[in-house]
Design an enzyme around this catalytic site. Structure first.
Site, PDB file in Angstrom:
ATOM      1  N   ARG A 139       0.812  -1.223   0.000  1.00 23.41           N
ATOM      2  CA  ARG A 139       0.000   0.000   0.000  1.00 23.41           C
ATOM      3  C   ARG A 139       0.844   1.272   0.000  1.00 23.41           C
ATOM      4  NH1 ARG A 139      -5.225  -1.243   0.585  1.00 23.41           N
ATOM      5  NH2 ARG A 139      -5.777   0.927   1.041  1.00 23.41           N
ATOM      6  N   ASP A 183      -2.417   7.368 -18.548  1.00 20.82           N
ATOM      7  CA  ASP A 183      -1.204   7.801 -17.864  1.00 20.82           C
ATOM      8  C   ASP A 183      -1.531   8.140 -16.413  1.00 20.82           C
ATOM      9  OD1 ASP A 183       1.214   8.764 -17.058  1.00 20.82           O
ATOM     10  OD2 ASP A 183       1.372  10.338 -18.573  1.00 20.82           O
ATOM     11  N   HIS A 235       9.951   8.976 -18.813  1.00 21.90           N
ATOM     12  CA  HIS A 235       8.527   8.810 -18.532  1.00 21.90           C
ATOM     13  C   HIS A 235       8.018   7.611 -19.323  1.00 21.90           C
ATOM     14  CE1 HIS A 235       4.660   9.843 -17.036  1.00 21.90           C
ATOM     15  NE2 HIS A 235       4.150  10.138 -18.216  1.00 21.90           N
ATOM     16  N   CYS A 241       6.468   6.937 -12.241  1.00 20.28           N
ATOM     17  CA  CYS A 241       5.786   6.557 -13.491  1.00 20.28           C
ATOM     18  C   CYS A 241       6.047   5.115 -13.889  1.00 20.28           C
ATOM     19  CB  CYS A 241       6.166   7.509 -14.618  1.00 20.28           C
ATOM     20  SG  CYS A 241       7.871   7.340 -15.226  1.00 20.28           S
TER      21      CYS A 241
END
Length: 271
Positions: A62, A119, A105, A67
Protein backbone atom coordinates in the site's frame (compact mmCIF):
# COMPACT_ATOMS: atom_id res chain seq x y z
CA UNK A 1 -0.99 -11.00 -10.87
CA UNK A 2 -3.86 -10.88 -8.39
CA UNK A 3 -6.16 -8.54 -10.32
CA UNK A 4 -8.85 -8.67 -7.64
CA UNK A 5 -6.37 -7.41 -5.04
CA UNK A 6 -5.61 -4.47 -7.34
CA UNK A 7 -9.36 -3.82 -7.74
CA UNK A 8 -9.73 -3.84 -3.94
CA UNK A 9 -6.80 -1.43 -3.60
CA UNK A 10 -8.36 1.15 -5.92
CA UNK A 11 -12.00 0.56 -4.93
CA UNK A 12 -13.17 -0.93 -8.24
CA UNK A 13 -16.22 -3.15 -7.82
CA UNK A 14 -17.62 -3.37 -11.33
CA UNK A 15 -17.23 -6.08 -13.93
CA UNK A 16 -13.95 -5.63 -15.76
CA UNK A 17 -14.22 -5.69 -19.55
CA UNK A 18 -11.75 -4.43 -22.17
CA UNK A 19 -13.84 -1.32 -22.86
CA UNK A 20 -13.66 2.43 -22.28
CA UNK A 21 -15.91 2.38 -19.22
CA UNK A 22 -13.60 -0.07 -17.42
CA UNK A 23 -10.45 1.77 -18.53
CA UNK A 24 -11.85 5.07 -17.27
CA UNK A 25 -12.95 3.61 -13.92
CA UNK A 26 -9.57 1.96 -13.33
CA UNK A 27 -7.67 5.10 -14.32
CA UNK A 28 -9.70 7.31 -11.97
CA UNK A 29 -9.64 4.79 -9.15
CA UNK A 30 -5.90 4.28 -9.42
CA UNK A 31 -5.13 8.01 -9.20
CA UNK A 32 -7.55 8.58 -6.33
CA UNK A 33 -6.19 5.64 -4.28
CA UNK A 34 -2.48 5.35 -5.10
CA UNK A 35 -0.22 8.40 -4.77
CA UNK A 36 2.65 9.29 -7.00
CA UNK A 37 5.81 9.40 -4.84
CA UNK A 38 9.57 8.92 -4.99
CA UNK A 39 10.41 8.11 -1.37
CA UNK A 40 12.25 4.89 -2.21
CA UNK A 41 14.59 6.86 -4.48
CA UNK A 42 15.16 9.31 -1.63
CA UNK A 43 15.83 6.41 0.72
CA UNK A 44 18.39 4.99 -1.77
CA UNK A 45 16.46 1.79 -2.36
CA UNK A 46 16.90 -0.11 -5.66
CA UNK A 47 14.32 0.70 -8.34
CA UNK A 48 13.06 -1.64 -11.04
CA UNK A 49 10.72 -1.76 -14.05
CA UNK A 50 9.28 -5.13 -12.96
CA UNK A 51 5.45 -4.93 -12.75
CA UNK A 52 5.46 -7.72 -10.14
CA UNK A 53 7.64 -5.59 -7.87
CA UNK A 54 5.29 -2.64 -8.48
CA UNK A 55 2.33 -4.83 -7.52
CA UNK A 56 4.00 -5.85 -4.27
CA UNK A 57 4.86 -2.26 -3.41
CA UNK A 58 1.70 -0.42 -4.53
CA UNK A 59 -0.93 -3.07 -3.79
CA UNK A 60 0.40 -5.46 -1.13
CA UNK A 61 2.37 -2.87 0.86
CA UNK A 62 0.00 0.00 0.00
CA UNK A 63 2.68 2.44 -1.05
CA UNK A 64 2.78 4.77 -4.05
CA UNK A 65 5.27 4.95 -6.88
CA UNK A 66 6.66 6.89 -9.80
CA UNK A 67 5.79 6.56 -13.49
CA UNK A 68 7.59 3.27 -14.15
CA UNK A 69 5.72 1.67 -11.25
CA UNK A 70 2.35 3.42 -11.62
CA UNK A 71 1.96 2.91 -15.37
CA UNK A 72 3.82 -0.39 -15.26
CA UNK A 73 1.25 -1.77 -12.83
CA UNK A 74 -1.75 -0.34 -14.66
CA UNK A 75 -0.48 -1.65 -18.00
CA UNK A 76 -0.02 -5.17 -16.60
CA UNK A 77 -3.53 -5.18 -15.10
CA UNK A 78 -5.07 -3.92 -18.34
CA UNK A 79 -3.37 -6.72 -20.27
CA UNK A 80 -4.67 -9.29 -17.77
CA UNK A 81 -8.20 -8.00 -18.42
CA UNK A 82 -7.72 -8.27 -22.19
CA UNK A 83 -6.81 -4.76 -23.31
CA UNK A 84 -4.27 -4.21 -26.08
CA UNK A 85 -1.57 -2.05 -24.47
CA UNK A 86 1.61 -0.52 -25.90
CA UNK A 87 4.22 0.91 -23.55
CA UNK A 88 5.70 4.07 -25.03
CA UNK A 89 8.75 6.10 -24.04
CA UNK A 90 8.11 9.66 -22.89
CA UNK A 91 10.40 12.58 -22.16
CA UNK A 92 9.59 15.24 -19.57
CA UNK A 93 11.35 18.56 -20.31
CA UNK A 94 12.77 17.31 -23.62
CA UNK A 95 14.91 20.04 -25.13
CA UNK A 96 15.19 21.98 -21.88
CA UNK A 97 18.20 20.01 -20.67
CA UNK A 98 20.35 17.45 -22.48
CA UNK A 99 19.45 14.01 -23.80
CA UNK A 100 19.39 12.35 -20.39
CA UNK A 101 15.62 12.88 -19.91
CA UNK A 102 14.85 10.62 -22.92
CA UNK A 103 12.88 7.70 -21.55
CA UNK A 104 12.25 9.45 -18.24
CA UNK A 105 8.53 8.81 -18.53
CA UNK A 106 6.45 5.74 -19.36
CA UNK A 107 3.16 6.24 -21.24
CA UNK A 108 0.46 3.71 -22.16
CA UNK A 109 -1.41 3.51 -25.47
CA UNK A 110 -4.62 1.47 -25.26
CA UNK A 111 -6.42 0.31 -28.41
CA UNK A 112 -10.22 0.59 -28.33
CA UNK A 113 -12.49 2.03 -31.01
CA UNK A 114 -9.60 4.48 -31.40
CA UNK A 115 -6.26 4.81 -29.62
CA UNK A 116 -6.41 6.19 -26.07
CA UNK A 117 -3.60 7.49 -23.88
CA UNK A 118 -3.63 6.20 -20.30
CA UNK A 119 -1.20 7.80 -17.86
CA UNK A 120 -1.41 7.47 -14.07
CA UNK A 121 2.28 8.31 -13.69
CA UNK A 122 2.49 12.05 -14.40
CA UNK A 123 1.77 13.28 -10.88
CA UNK A 124 -0.76 16.07 -11.31
CA UNK A 125 -1.71 15.08 -14.87
CA UNK A 126 -5.07 14.09 -16.29
CA UNK A 127 -7.50 12.04 -14.18
CA UNK A 128 -8.98 10.01 -17.05
CA UNK A 129 -7.66 8.39 -20.23
CA UNK A 130 -8.18 10.49 -23.35
CA UNK A 131 -8.42 9.79 -27.09
CA UNK A 132 -5.26 10.37 -29.05
CA UNK A 133 -6.68 13.34 -30.92
CA UNK A 134 -4.77 16.58 -31.39
CA UNK A 135 -7.02 18.99 -29.57
CA UNK A 136 -7.87 20.33 -26.13
CA UNK A 137 -9.20 17.91 -23.54
CA UNK A 138 -11.01 18.92 -20.36
CA UNK A 139 -11.28 16.70 -17.29
CA UNK A 140 -12.43 17.53 -13.74
CA UNK A 141 -12.29 21.23 -14.61
CA UNK A 142 -8.65 21.15 -15.80
CA UNK A 143 -7.71 21.77 -19.44
CA UNK A 144 -5.08 19.71 -21.24
CA UNK A 145 -3.93 19.51 -24.86
CA UNK A 146 -2.30 16.96 -27.14
CA UNK A 147 -0.13 18.33 -29.94
CA UNK A 148 1.58 16.69 -32.93
CA UNK A 149 5.02 18.29 -33.01
CA UNK A 150 6.61 16.88 -36.16
CA UNK A 151 4.96 13.60 -37.09
CA UNK A 152 7.30 11.67 -34.80
CA UNK A 153 7.04 13.39 -31.42
CA UNK A 154 3.73 14.17 -29.71
CA UNK A 155 3.42 16.60 -26.81
CA UNK A 156 1.00 16.39 -23.87
CA UNK A 157 0.46 19.84 -22.39
CA UNK A 158 -0.41 19.74 -18.69
CA UNK A 159 -3.01 22.04 -17.11
CA UNK A 160 -2.07 25.65 -16.28
CA UNK A 161 -1.46 24.99 -12.57
CA UNK A 162 0.50 21.77 -13.05
CA UNK A 163 4.08 21.09 -12.03
CA UNK A 164 5.89 19.87 -15.15
CA UNK A 165 4.27 21.79 -18.05
CA UNK A 166 4.53 19.01 -20.66
CA UNK A 167 6.01 15.74 -21.75
CA UNK A 168 6.77 14.44 -25.24
CA UNK A 169 6.44 10.86 -26.45
CA UNK A 170 6.71 8.74 -29.57
CA UNK A 171 4.30 6.06 -30.77
CA UNK A 172 6.94 3.36 -31.16
CA UNK A 173 7.03 0.71 -28.41
CA UNK A 174 9.45 1.69 -25.67
CA UNK A 175 12.85 0.06 -25.55
CA UNK A 176 13.18 -1.81 -22.22
CA UNK A 177 16.93 -1.16 -22.28
CA UNK A 178 16.42 2.59 -22.72
CA UNK A 179 13.82 2.73 -19.97
CA UNK A 180 16.01 0.65 -17.68
CA UNK A 181 19.06 2.84 -18.22
CA UNK A 182 17.08 6.02 -17.57
CA UNK A 183 15.41 4.49 -14.52
CA UNK A 184 18.85 3.76 -13.07
CA UNK A 185 20.07 7.29 -13.86
CA UNK A 186 17.00 8.96 -12.35
CA UNK A 187 17.24 6.88 -9.18
CA UNK A 188 20.98 7.30 -8.58
CA UNK A 189 22.40 10.41 -10.23
CA UNK A 190 22.95 13.47 -8.01
CA UNK A 191 21.68 15.53 -10.97
CA UNK A 192 18.27 13.82 -10.89
CA UNK A 193 15.43 15.81 -9.27
CA UNK A 194 14.19 12.52 -7.82
CA UNK A 195 17.46 12.10 -5.94
CA UNK A 196 17.60 15.74 -4.90
CA UNK A 197 14.23 16.02 -3.14
CA UNK A 198 10.95 14.32 -2.26
CA UNK A 199 7.92 14.55 -4.55
CA UNK A 200 4.34 13.36 -4.05
CA UNK A 201 0.99 13.89 -5.79
CA UNK A 202 -2.50 12.61 -5.22
CA UNK A 203 -5.83 13.28 -6.92
CA UNK A 204 -8.73 13.93 -4.56
CA UNK A 205 -12.42 14.75 -5.07
CA UNK A 206 -11.51 18.39 -4.31
CA UNK A 207 -8.58 18.67 -6.70
CA UNK A 208 -4.94 17.64 -6.44
CA UNK A 209 -2.61 17.73 -3.46
CA UNK A 210 1.15 17.81 -4.00
CA UNK A 211 4.42 17.92 -2.11
CA UNK A 212 7.53 19.40 -3.76
CA UNK A 213 10.30 19.43 -1.21
CA UNK A 214 8.95 21.64 1.59
CA UNK A 215 6.09 23.03 -0.52
CA UNK A 216 2.72 21.49 0.32
CA UNK A 217 0.13 22.49 -2.29
CA UNK A 218 -3.55 22.18 -2.98
CA UNK A 219 -4.19 22.60 -6.69
CA UNK A 220 -7.55 23.50 -8.20
CA UNK A 221 -8.55 24.43 -11.74
CA UNK A 222 -8.66 28.12 -10.75
CA UNK A 223 -5.41 28.29 -8.77
CA UNK A 224 -3.24 26.76 -6.08
CA UNK A 225 -2.41 27.36 -2.45
CA UNK A 226 1.07 26.70 -1.08
CA UNK A 227 2.45 26.46 2.42
CA UNK A 228 5.92 25.50 3.55
CA UNK A 229 6.55 22.63 5.94
CA UNK A 230 8.91 23.41 8.80
CA UNK A 231 9.81 20.14 10.51
CA UNK A 232 10.39 16.44 9.99
CA UNK A 233 7.32 15.70 12.10
CA UNK A 234 5.16 17.90 9.87
CA UNK A 235 6.64 16.29 6.76
CA UNK A 236 5.88 12.73 7.92
CA UNK A 237 2.44 13.83 9.12
CA UNK A 238 1.52 15.28 5.72
CA UNK A 239 2.69 12.10 3.98
CA UNK A 240 0.37 10.08 6.23
CA UNK A 241 -2.64 12.40 6.23
CA UNK A 242 -2.76 13.62 2.62
CA UNK A 243 -1.05 10.79 0.74
CA UNK A 244 -1.86 7.78 2.96
CA UNK A 245 1.86 6.98 3.14
CA UNK A 246 3.01 5.49 6.43
CA UNK A 247 6.79 5.88 6.01
CA UNK A 248 8.20 7.02 9.37
CA UNK A 249 11.78 6.54 8.14
CA UNK A 250 11.18 9.47 5.77
CA UNK A 251 11.81 11.76 8.75
CA UNK A 252 15.50 11.16 8.19
CA UNK A 253 15.24 12.79 4.77
CA UNK A 254 14.11 16.12 6.20
CA UNK A 255 17.48 17.85 6.79
CA UNK A 256 18.52 17.37 3.14
CA UNK A 257 15.06 18.35 1.82
CA UNK A 258 15.06 21.53 3.92
CA UNK A 259 18.60 22.47 2.89
CA UNK A 260 18.00 21.87 -0.84
CA UNK A 261 14.56 23.47 -1.20
CA UNK A 262 15.43 27.07 -2.02
CA UNK A 263 18.17 26.02 -4.44
CA UNK A 264 15.75 23.82 -6.37
CA UNK A 265 12.64 25.98 -6.37
CA UNK A 266 13.99 29.53 -6.15
CA UNK A 267 11.31 32.15 -5.51
CA UNK A 268 8.70 29.41 -5.18
CA UNK A 269 10.56 28.27 -2.08
CA UNK A 270 9.29 31.39 -0.34
CA UNK A 271 5.67 31.02 -1.58
Amino acid sequence: MDVQAYFDRIGFSGRARPDLATLTALHRGHLRAIPYENLDVQLRRPMTLDPAAAFDKLVTRRRGGWCYEMNGLLGAVLQEIGFSVTRMSGSVARGERDDRPLGNHLVLRVELDQPYIADVGFGDGILEPFPMTFQAHECAGYRFRLEDLDGEWLRFHNHANGGAPFFDFTLAPASPDELGATCRWLSTSPESIFVQTALAFRHTPDGIVSLLGRAHRRIRPDGKETRLLNSAEEFVGVLKRDFDLDVPEAAGLWPAIHAKHEELFGEEAQA
